[in-house]
Motif scaffolding. Structure first.
Motif, mmCIF file in Angstrom:
data_model
loop_
_atom_site.group_PDB
_atom_site.id
_atom_site.type_symbol
_atom_site.label_atom_id
_atom_site.label_comp_id
_atom_site.label_asym_id
_atom_site.label_seq_id
_atom_site.Cartn_x
_atom_site.Cartn_y
_atom_site.Cartn_z
ATOM 1 N N GLY A 112 0.811 -1.211 0.000
ATOM 2 C CA GLY A 112 0.000 0.000 0.000
ATOM 3 C C GLY A 112 0.848 1.267 0.000
ATOM 4 N N HIS A 113 1.925 1.285 0.795
ATOM 5 C CA HIS A 113 2.779 2.474 0.862
ATOM 6 C C HIS A 113 3.476 2.723 -0.479
ATOM 7 N N LEU A 114 4.082 1.685 -1.039
ATOM 8 C CA LEU A 114 4.766 1.855 -2.320
ATOM 9 C C LEU A 114 3.778 2.088 -3.461
ATOM 10 N N GLY A 115 2.571 1.528 -3.362
ATOM 11 C CA GLY A 115 1.570 1.787 -4.389
ATOM 12 C C GLY A 115 1.136 3.243 -4.419
ATOM 13 N N ALA A 116 1.015 3.861 -3.261
ATOM 14 C CA ALA A 116 0.678 5.286 -3.219
ATOM 15 C C ALA A 116 1.790 6.128 -3.848
ATOM 16 N N LEU A 117 3.038 5.760 -3.590
ATOM 17 C CA LEU A 117 4.150 6.484 -4.209
ATOM 18 C C LEU A 117 4.159 6.275 -5.726
ATOM 19 N N ALA A 118 3.837 5.064 -6.178
ATOM 20 C CA ALA A 118 3.806 4.797 -7.614
ATOM 21 C C ALA A 118 2.698 5.590 -8.296
ATOM 22 N N SER A 119 1.554 5.768 -7.633
ATOM 23 C CA SER A 119 0.462 6.565 -8.214
ATOM 24 C C SER A 119 0.872 8.025 -8.356
ATOM 25 N N LYS A 120 1.517 8.559 -7.362
ATOM 26 C CA LYS A 120 1.972 9.947 -7.442
ATOM 27 C C LYS A 120 3.034 10.115 -8.524
ATOM 28 N N ASP A 121 3.921 9.153 -8.640
ATOM 29 C CA ASP A 121 4.963 9.255 -9.661
ATOM 30 C C ASP A 121 4.372 9.154 -11.061
ATOM 31 N N LEU A 122 3.382 8.290 -11.258
ATOM 32 C CA LEU A 122 2.739 8.185 -12.558
ATOM 33 C C LEU A 122 2.015 9.480 -12.915
ATOM 34 N N ARG B 281 4.634 11.874 -14.060
ATOM 35 C CA ARG B 281 5.130 11.548 -15.398
ATOM 36 C C ARG B 281 4.130 11.938 -16.473
ATOM 37 N N CYS B 282 2.850 11.721 -16.234
ATOM 38 C CA CYS B 282 1.839 12.124 -17.211
ATOM 39 C C CYS B 282 1.762 13.641 -17.324
ATOM 40 N N VAL C 142 14.864 14.127 -10.758
ATOM 41 C CA VAL C 142 14.145 14.884 -9.727
ATOM 42 C C VAL C 142 13.078 14.020 -9.081
ATOM 43 N N ARG C 143 12.319 13.288 -9.875
ATOM 44 C CA ARG C 143 11.274 12.429 -9.311
ATOM 45 C C ARG C 143 11.875 11.323 -8.442
ATOM 46 N N LYS C 144 12.990 10.783 -8.862
ATOM 47 C CA LYS C 144 13.616 9.727 -8.068
ATOM 48 C C LYS C 144 14.146 10.273 -6.746
ATOM 49 N N ARG C 145 14.707 11.474 -6.766
ATOM 50 C CA ARG C 145 15.195 12.055 -5.503
ATOM 51 C C ARG C 145 14.040 12.343 -4.552
ATOM 52 N N GLU C 146 12.874 12.683 -5.064
ATOM 53 C CA GLU C 146 11.723 12.933 -4.198
ATOM 54 C C GLU C 146 11.199 11.646 -3.576
ATOM 55 N N LEU C 147 11.338 10.534 -4.269
ATOM 56 C CA LEU C 147 10.837 9.259 -3.744
ATOM 57 C C LEU C 147 11.817 8.576 -2.800
ATOM 58 N N THR C 148 13.087 8.873 -2.911
ATOM 59 C CA THR C 148 14.096 8.159 -2.121
ATOM 60 C C THR C 148 13.903 8.310 -0.614
ATOM 61 N N PRO C 149 13.662 9.512 -0.048
ATOM 62 C CA PRO C 149 13.480 9.592 1.411
ATOM 63 C C PRO C 149 12.255 8.838 1.922
ATOM 64 N N LEU C 150 11.253 8.657 1.041
ATOM 65 C CA LEU C 150 10.023 7.977 1.454
ATOM 66 C C LEU C 150 10.092 6.465 1.267
ATOM 67 N N SER C 151 11.149 5.971 0.651
ATOM 68 C CA SER C 151 11.283 4.521 0.440
ATOM 69 C C SER C 151 12.755 4.137 0.577
ATOM 70 N N SER C 152 13.466 4.077 -0.520
ATOM 71 C CA SER C 152 14.910 3.862 -0.570
ATOM 72 C C SER C 152 15.340 4.153 -1.994
ATOM 73 N N SER C 153 16.630 4.185 -2.227
ATOM 74 C CA SER C 153 17.100 4.490 -3.578
ATOM 75 C C SER C 153 16.691 3.405 -4.566
ATOM 76 N N ARG C 154 16.771 2.155 -4.147
ATOM 77 C CA ARG C 154 16.419 1.066 -5.067
ATOM 78 C C ARG C 154 14.910 0.983 -5.280
ATOM 79 N N TRP C 155 14.134 1.173 -4.213
ATOM 80 C CA TRP C 155 12.683 1.207 -4.395
ATOM 81 C C TRP C 155 12.290 2.342 -5.330
#
Length: 543
Positions: free
Chosen positions: A41-51, A54-55, A68-81
């Motif tokens: 659920g947590h990563l799915g919410a991040l994926a929805s925001k990232d999509l 991108r659109c 830029v989008r990857k740097r915004e997601l890294t603190p909320l998950s990890s670099s690989r996520w």
């Protein structure tokens, strides 16, 4: 007769570039399921925001916006996520873009067909190559209105394409529309909600070569232990060092398990995806990896031991084995399947039919299977076929692309090459030249069986026609037959047929039979049945 279109040369289909295997996560504890739901659920919410981001970028996307989008997601998950999420986002956007282009092509084909038919007089008969005018003034008027609708849709789709706008639904458009038709789908609101949330979860990680067991985020050891690197906000749920959570269950891959174990032991990249099937209430784990494409086998080497021609139909595969000279040998085979029901059922039916086909090919010693290079993308519009609704449903339900991809993958594992041929006129010419000659008193050859022979012969480079009839003045024993099987440089090709002694019927060999040595015993004109001379007696003039 119209001019025939040019035929493409047959070619050997390249092997698959990757593989995916799936297994079930059994014996999960309630705590394991809770962690998986929270991570998804947590990563799915991040994926929805990232999509959404991108659109919003559209055609202005660049490597800088991606970073830029990857740097915004890294603190909320990890670099690989974050890397996995952004890569999945780009794949989904590109898929929507390709679907948009296909939709535009479909609209353009429909508009051209309607415009051509509207320009013809009402009631004009069509031909095999082009439809005629509409059958009534009422139908003409309805199609003229539909033309305006399609033109408006085409203009809107082109505007979206030029602006870089795509329409994407995380979780699927079909499932989103089902929310408004729960009774027809047989679902309650709670059941639909569970399925909708599960489809929007995100729990997949790309592999990395050189890292431990080929993946740092979702790691599976050779003995089947599964551990997950938790996102930063969920590290308090860890039950292992370094913020990892180890599941209580062990996994094993029944299919390609040895290949997966070799990659894991060598620390080669393996991607994993954990997903939940709400309908069955089961958790699954999918492992996938890529391998360098193997060089395609030359078509001459693939056809060295003959070929099996396969004609795909709505409910079965018609196959016939051909020798190296293009002659059908043995009896035709048919491998049936049922393409009704759910998508997993249809896929299983196709796999089972292809498995039986490959077993038969290996038993025959054949190293090549010839199939048609079919594509019904522009052939299943309702404007092209009009009222032929059942025919449109028939060709729309034939999984040509999926069958070819799955056949290529399965044949590659069996060491069998797949040869793709041009599908033009195979059914028509096969039925014309091979259906009747191959029909016997004990075997009824169908049109599909004859098409399989035509496909195999085209793959081998032979013409589909069995023989070319000589001119009428040459159709005699004096000139002799000339066939297309004999090349221009073959000695004796234009020569006369040699005279073979023996009975005229050729039913028995020369020198055989009771009276083979004595031609006089055969009552023929100009020959006596006895060796002595014979003279007719004079008729008496009186009694």
């Amino acid at each position: 007769m119209g001019e025939l279109r040019s035929l493409a040369e047959p070619f050997v289909v390249s092997g698959p570039g990757g593989v995916a295997v799936r297994t079930r996560l059994k014996q999960l504890t309630p705590g394991d399921e809770k962690v998986l739901r929270m991570v998804g659920g947590h990563l799915g919410a991040l994926a929805s925001k990232d999509l959404k981001a991108r659109c919003r970028d559209g055609l202005a996307h660049s490597g800088g916006t991606w970073a830029v989008r990857k740097r915004e997601l890294t603190p909320l998950s990890s670099s690989r996520w974050a890397g996995s999420i952004t890569k999945a986002t780009h794949d989904q956007w590109a898929l929507a873009r390709r679907g948009q282009s296909a939709h535009i092509q479909n609209l353009e084909a429909g508009i051209r067909t309607i415009e051509d038919r509207l320009s013809l007089p009402v009631g004009q008969k069509g031909t095999k190559k082009a439809p005629g005018g509409y059958r009534s003034q009422r139908e003409w008027h309805a199609k003229s209105r539909r033309l305006r609708v399609l033109q408006d849709k085409l203009a809107a789709a082109r505007a979206d394409r030029d602006a870089g706008i795509v329409h994407v639904v995380r979780g699927g458009k079909r499932l989103a529309r089902t929310r408004h038709h729960l009774d027809a789908a047989g679902l309650t609101e709670g059941a639909w909600r569970r399925g909708w949330e599960a489809e929007r979860w995100f729990c997949q990680a790309d592999g990395e070569s050189g890292k431990r067991y080929g993946n740092e985020t979702i790691r599976i050891s050779p003995d089947g232990e599964v551990s997950i690197k938790l996102p930063a906000p969920l590290t308090h749920l860890a039950n292992a060092p370094l913020g990892r959570y180890v599941l209580a269950c062990r996994v094993a891959f029944a299919h390609r398990g040895a290949e997966w174990a070799d990659r894991v032991a060598a620390n080669r990249a393996v991607a994993y995806r954990i997903h939940y099937d709400a309908g069955r209430d089961r958790w699954y784990l999918t492992a996938s990896w890529q391998f360098p494409p193997t060089p395609a086998l030359s078509i001459e080497a693939a056809l060295a031991h003959g070929v099996i021609g396969v004609d795909m139909n709505a409910d079965h595969l018609a196959a016939w084995r051909l020798d190296v000279h293009g002659n059908p040998t043995g009896a035709p085979r048919r491998f049936f399947y049922d393409l009704t029901g759910s998508a997993p059922h249809r896929d299983a039916q196709v796999r089972h039919a292809l498995t039986r086909l490959l077993y038969w090919a290996r038993a025959c010693g054949v190293q090549a299977i010839a199939v048609e290079d079919l594509d019904f993308a522009a052939e299943k519009t309702r404007e092209k076929h009009g009222r032929k609704r059942r025919f449109r449903q028939l060709i729309s339900g034939m999984p040509t692309g999926k069958l070819r991809a799955r056949l290529t993958s399965m044949a590659h594992q069996s060491g069998i090459a797949v040869v793709a041929v041009d599908p033009a006129y195979t059914s028509r010419w096969g039925a014309l030249h091979w259906q009747k000659p191959l029909t016997t008193t004990t075997r009824k050859t169908t049109r599909h069986d004859a098409a399989a022979v035509a496909i195999g012969r085209r793959a081998q480079g032979h013409p589909i026609r069995r023989r070319t009839a000589p001119p009428p003045v040459h159709r005699s024993d004096e000139q002799g037959p000339r066939t297309v099987q004999a090349g221009p440089g073959v000695p004796g090709r234009e020569g006369t047929r040699p005279r073979i002694p023996g009975p005229r019927t050729r039913s028995v060999g020369a020198g055989c039979g009771a009276n083979a040595g004595n031609q006089n015993a055969q009552h023929r004109s100009g020959r006596s049945a006895e060796h002595e001379t014979w003279q007719q007696d004079l008729l008496p003039l009186s009694p």
